[in-house]
Design an enzyme around this catalytic site. Structure first.
Site, PDB file in Angstrom:
ATOM      1  N   CYS A 124       0.858  -1.182   0.000  1.00 36.06           N
ATOM      2  CA  CYS A 124       0.000   0.000   0.000  1.00 36.06           C
ATOM      3  C   CYS A 124       0.894   1.232   0.000  1.00 36.06           C
ATOM      4  O   CYS A 124       1.698   1.402   0.930  1.00 36.06           O
ATOM      5  CB  CYS A 124      -0.883  -0.029   1.247  1.00 36.06           C
TER       6      CYS A 124
ATOM      7  N   CYS B  21      -1.012   3.441  -6.381  1.00 35.74           N
ATOM      8  CA  CYS B  21      -1.923   2.852  -5.388  1.00 35.74           C
ATOM      9  C   CYS B  21      -2.116   1.420  -5.852  1.00 35.74           C
ATOM     10  O   CYS B  21      -2.379   1.184  -7.047  1.00 35.74           O
ATOM     11  CB  CYS B  21      -3.256   3.591  -5.355  1.00 35.74           C
TER      12      CYS B  21
HETATM   13  N1  DGL Z   1      -4.054   0.488  -1.823  1.00 36.53           N
HETATM   14  C1  DGL Z   1      -3.726   1.694  -1.165  1.00 36.53           C
HETATM   15  C2  DGL Z   1      -2.473   2.346  -1.777  1.00 36.53           C
HETATM   16  O1  DGL Z   1      -1.668   1.683  -2.404  1.00 36.53           O
HETATM   17  C3  DGL Z   1      -4.720   2.735  -0.799  1.00 36.53           C
HETATM   18  C4  DGL Z   1      -6.178   2.629  -0.919  1.00 36.53           C
HETATM   19  C5  DGL Z   1      -6.872   3.424   0.184  1.00 36.53           C
HETATM   20  O2  DGL Z   1      -7.040   2.852   1.267  1.00 36.53           O
HETATM   21  O3  DGL Z   1      -7.205   4.619   0.000  1.00 36.53           O
HETATM   22  O4  DGL Z   1      -2.250   3.520  -1.606  1.00 36.53           O
END
Ligand code: DGL
Length: 267
Positions: free
Chosen positions: A74, A189
């Site tokens: 993430c 993301c």
């Molecule tokens: N998957 C997450 C990232 O790579 C973020 C998604 C979220 O919780 O806003 O930033």
């Protein structure tokens, strides 16, 4: 014997894009996927509050799963909290996920690069420092999306994508100036690669979309190889891998989704 475990962490299902690659490169490992869905989306969280939440959560997760390695799949969580996690758990190895600004700066021909991320990642000093260090010769356009991660969650659970909404979210990535056009969009993301085909379809012109999931999995492999383990000599892991959701509830669509990734829910 306890299996060798990698814990893959995200706010939701985005980290499954990294799990998919890690499975290919590290078949010897057992995987535990943890989604902090009780706190999704991470994009809007206050920095200090989210860091404190993650440190507390990892106290429990590391004690419970004793992972060989943790992958923070993430960008939002990594750019905010990876330093605090490394400090709080010095004997655990962490692999983070940060926007692929360096490879984008190396590859662009037009010099116009866009970074598509959550509002949290866009705001972070960490992201701005990456631009100063690696992309000072480019024009980097940071685009904070409030809706794409949720659109990806919805798509993966129900197969539905609102294409007009995808088009609106990606539109600010496309810049045209003095006869030049954006030629690279960094997917910063981990949720976004799930929508890559829709983004390609709705893009006003073709660009390269940089997705870091394979690079993150490779980094995990390299770190494990540098340790005492002879990974290459190990047999593939044939037992169960798991998914844990911090909300404690797994609806039927999520159950089906994680089963598709070969994961069993932790009830
Ligand atoms: N998957 C997450 C990232 O790579 C973020 C998604 C979220 O919780 O806003 O930033």
């Amino acid at each position: 014997m306890t299996p060798l475990r990698i814990l893959i962490f995200d706010s939701g299902i985005g980290g499954l894009t990294v799990l998919r690659e890690a499975r290919v490169l590290l078949p010897q490992m057992q995987f535990v996927y943890v989604a902090d869905d009780a706190a999704f989306p991470y994009g809007a969280w206050d920095e200090n509050e989210l860091t404190a939440r993650m440190v507390a959560l990892f106290g429990d997760l590391i004690a419970k799963w004793e992972p060989e390695l943790v992958v923070i799949a993430c960008n939002t969580a990594s750019t905010i909290g990876i330093g605090a996690l490394r400090e709080a758990f010095p004997s655990t190895g962490f692999v983070g996920t940060v926007p692929a600004i360096k490879p984008a700066a190396e590859r662009t021909r037009s010099g116009l690069v866009s970074v598509l991320a959550t509002p949290g990642t866009v705001k972070r000093q960490y992201t701005r420092d990456l631009i100063t260090s690696y992309a000072s010769k480019c024009e980097v356009n940071l685009v904070g999306s409030t809706g794409l991660a949720a659109l990806a969650e919805r798509y993966m659970r129900g197969g539905f994508t609102d294409e007009a909404a995808v088009a609106a979210e990606i539109a600010p990535c496309f810049v045209e100036r003095e006869g030049k056009r954006t030629d690279i969009v960094v997917l910063a993301c981990t949720h976004y690669p799930f929508l890559a085909n829709r983004m390609r379809k709705m893009a006003p012109w073709p660009v390269d979309w940089i997705d870091t999931s394979e690079a993150i999995a490779r980094r995990a492999l390299n770190l494990l190889e540098q340790g005492d383990l002879d990974i290459a000599a190990m047999e593939p892991f044939t037992g169960r891998s798991y998914a844990q959701f911090t909300s404690g509830t797994i609806d039927p669509a999520s159950r089906q989704l994680i089963a598709g990734f070969g994961l069993r829910p932790v009830e």
